[in-house]
Motif scaffolding. Structure first.
Motif, PDB file in Angstrom:
ATOM      1  N   TRP A  56       0.865  -1.185   0.000  1.00 27.46           N
ATOM      2  CA  TRP A  56       0.000   0.000   0.000  1.00 27.46           C
ATOM      3  C   TRP A  56       0.896   1.228   0.000  1.00 27.46           C
ATOM      4  O   TRP A  56       1.805   1.350   0.825  1.00 27.46           O
ATOM      5  CB  TRP A  56      -0.907  -0.003   1.215  1.00 27.46           C
ATOM      6  CG  TRP A  56      -2.044  -0.963   1.106  1.00 27.46           C
ATOM      7  CD1 TRP A  56      -2.030  -2.197   0.543  1.00 27.46           C
ATOM      8  CD2 TRP A  56      -3.365  -0.772   1.580  1.00 27.46           C
ATOM      9  NE1 TRP A  56      -3.263  -2.783   0.648  1.00 27.46           N
ATOM     10  CE2 TRP A  56      -4.098  -1.932   1.291  1.00 27.46           C
ATOM     11  CE3 TRP A  56      -3.999   0.261   2.251  1.00 27.46           C
ATOM     12  CZ2 TRP A  56      -5.435  -2.075   1.625  1.00 27.46           C
ATOM     13  CZ3 TRP A  56      -5.326   0.121   2.591  1.00 27.46           C
ATOM     14  CH2 TRP A  56      -6.032  -1.030   2.274  1.00 27.46           C
ATOM     15  N   GLY A  79      -3.158   3.706  -2.528  1.00 26.44           N
ATOM     16  CA  GLY A  79      -3.460   2.644  -3.479  1.00 26.44           C
ATOM     17  C   GLY A  79      -2.527   1.470  -3.288  1.00 26.44           C
ATOM     18  O   GLY A  79      -1.604   1.506  -2.471  1.00 26.44           O
ATOM     19  N   GLU A  80      -2.795   0.442  -4.065  1.00 26.68           N
ATOM     20  CA  GLU A  80      -1.983  -0.772  -4.016  1.00 26.68           C
ATOM     21  C   GLU A  80      -1.027  -0.763  -5.200  1.00 26.68           C
ATOM     22  O   GLU A  80      -1.454  -0.618  -6.349  1.00 26.68           O
ATOM     23  CB  GLU A  80      -2.891  -1.993  -4.087  1.00 26.68           C
ATOM     24  CG  GLU A  80      -2.153  -3.300  -4.069  1.00 26.68           C
ATOM     25  CD  GLU A  80      -3.081  -4.495  -4.247  1.00 26.68           C
ATOM     26  OE1 GLU A  80      -2.544  -5.612  -4.362  1.00 26.68           O
ATOM     27  OE2 GLU A  80      -4.305  -4.321  -4.291  1.00 26.68           O
ATOM     28  N   ARG A  94      -3.343   0.795  -8.009  1.00 25.20           N
ATOM     29  CA  ARG A  94      -4.774   0.482  -8.051  1.00 25.20           C
ATOM     30  C   ARG A  94      -5.435   1.062  -6.815  1.00 25.20           C
ATOM     31  O   ARG A  94      -4.909   0.926  -5.708  1.00 25.20           O
ATOM     32  CB  ARG A  94      -4.960  -1.031  -8.075  1.00 25.20           C
ATOM     33  CG  ARG A  94      -6.391  -1.478  -8.143  1.00 25.20           C
ATOM     34  CD  ARG A  94      -6.422  -3.017  -8.193  1.00 25.20           C
ATOM     35  NE  ARG A  94      -7.646  -3.498  -7.637  1.00 25.20           N
ATOM     36  CZ  ARG A  94      -7.841  -3.881  -6.384  1.00 25.20           C
ATOM     37  NH1 ARG A  94      -6.854  -3.845  -5.535  1.00 25.20           N
ATOM     38  NH2 ARG A  94      -8.992  -4.301  -5.974  1.00 25.20           N
ATOM     39  N   PRO A  95      -6.587   1.702  -6.959  1.00 24.25           N
ATOM     40  CA  PRO A  95      -7.268   2.260  -5.788  1.00 24.25           C
ATOM     41  C   PRO A  95      -7.635   1.173  -4.784  1.00 24.25           C
ATOM     42  O   PRO A  95      -7.922   0.039  -5.158  1.00 24.25           O
ATOM     43  CB  PRO A  95      -8.541   2.884  -6.364  1.00 24.25           C
ATOM     44  CG  PRO A  95      -8.312   3.008  -7.821  1.00 24.25           C
ATOM     45  CD  PRO A  95      -7.324   1.955  -8.200  1.00 24.25           C
ATOM     46  N   GLU A 109      -6.739   1.516 -12.434  1.00 26.22           N
ATOM     47  CA  GLU A 109      -5.365   1.838 -12.041  1.00 26.22           C
ATOM     48  C   GLU A 109      -4.969   3.196 -12.595  1.00 26.22           C
ATOM     49  O   GLU A 109      -5.516   3.656 -13.593  1.00 26.22           O
ATOM     50  CB  GLU A 109      -4.401   0.775 -12.572  1.00 26.22           C
ATOM     51  CG  GLU A 109      -4.560  -0.570 -11.923  1.00 26.22           C
ATOM     52  CD  GLU A 109      -3.572  -1.596 -12.464  1.00 26.22           C
ATOM     53  OE1 GLU A 109      -2.831  -1.305 -13.420  1.00 26.22           O
ATOM     54  OE2 GLU A 109      -3.561  -2.706 -11.922  1.00 26.22           O
TER      55      GLU A 109
END
Length: 123
Positions: free
Chosen positions: A6, A16-17, A29-30, A36
């Protein structure tokens, strides 16, 4: 940066990731899913625990507003571990240890983790 970590994008102001690199950009990615976005790796840093918690709560609130129902656990008694499940047994052991130390906060933490495990792995 490891995949799945994260991160906080300082330009987007979002958690995000980290999904990987695409050329000179990092793909993020949220939290909770979604499209993304590309970020400059120099603008990313590990998300703090407070940022992670805030992002998770935001996703849960968004889902609740969207009408995605979450099951309501029975909080009147402690959760029961599933027989022959190693994860359940470990969490139950931690709860017993905390009870022996009269550490009610740790007992509650173990109950929360056991309920989450039961919900995710033993539907």
């Amino acid at each position: 940066m490891e995949r799945g970590a994260w991160v906080y994008d300082q330009v987007a102001g979002a958690v995000g990731e980290f999904k990987g690199n695409a050329g000179p950009y990092a793909m993020v990615r949220p939290v909770g899913g979604g499209r993304e976005w590309q970020a400059d790796p120099a603008d990313l840093r590990p998300a703090t625990p407070a940022e992670r918690l805030s992002a998770g709560v935001r996703v849960a609130n968004d889902r609740a507003r969207a009408g995605v129902a979450q099951p309501v656990p029975d909080l009147s008694r402690p959760p029961e571990p599933v027989p022959h499940c190693v994860a359940c047994a470990l969490l139950a052991r931690e709860r017993r240890k905390a009870q022996g130390r009269f550490d009610h906060s740790a007992v509650t933490d173990a109950n929360v983790l056991l309920r989450r495990h039961l919900w995710q792995d033993h539907p």
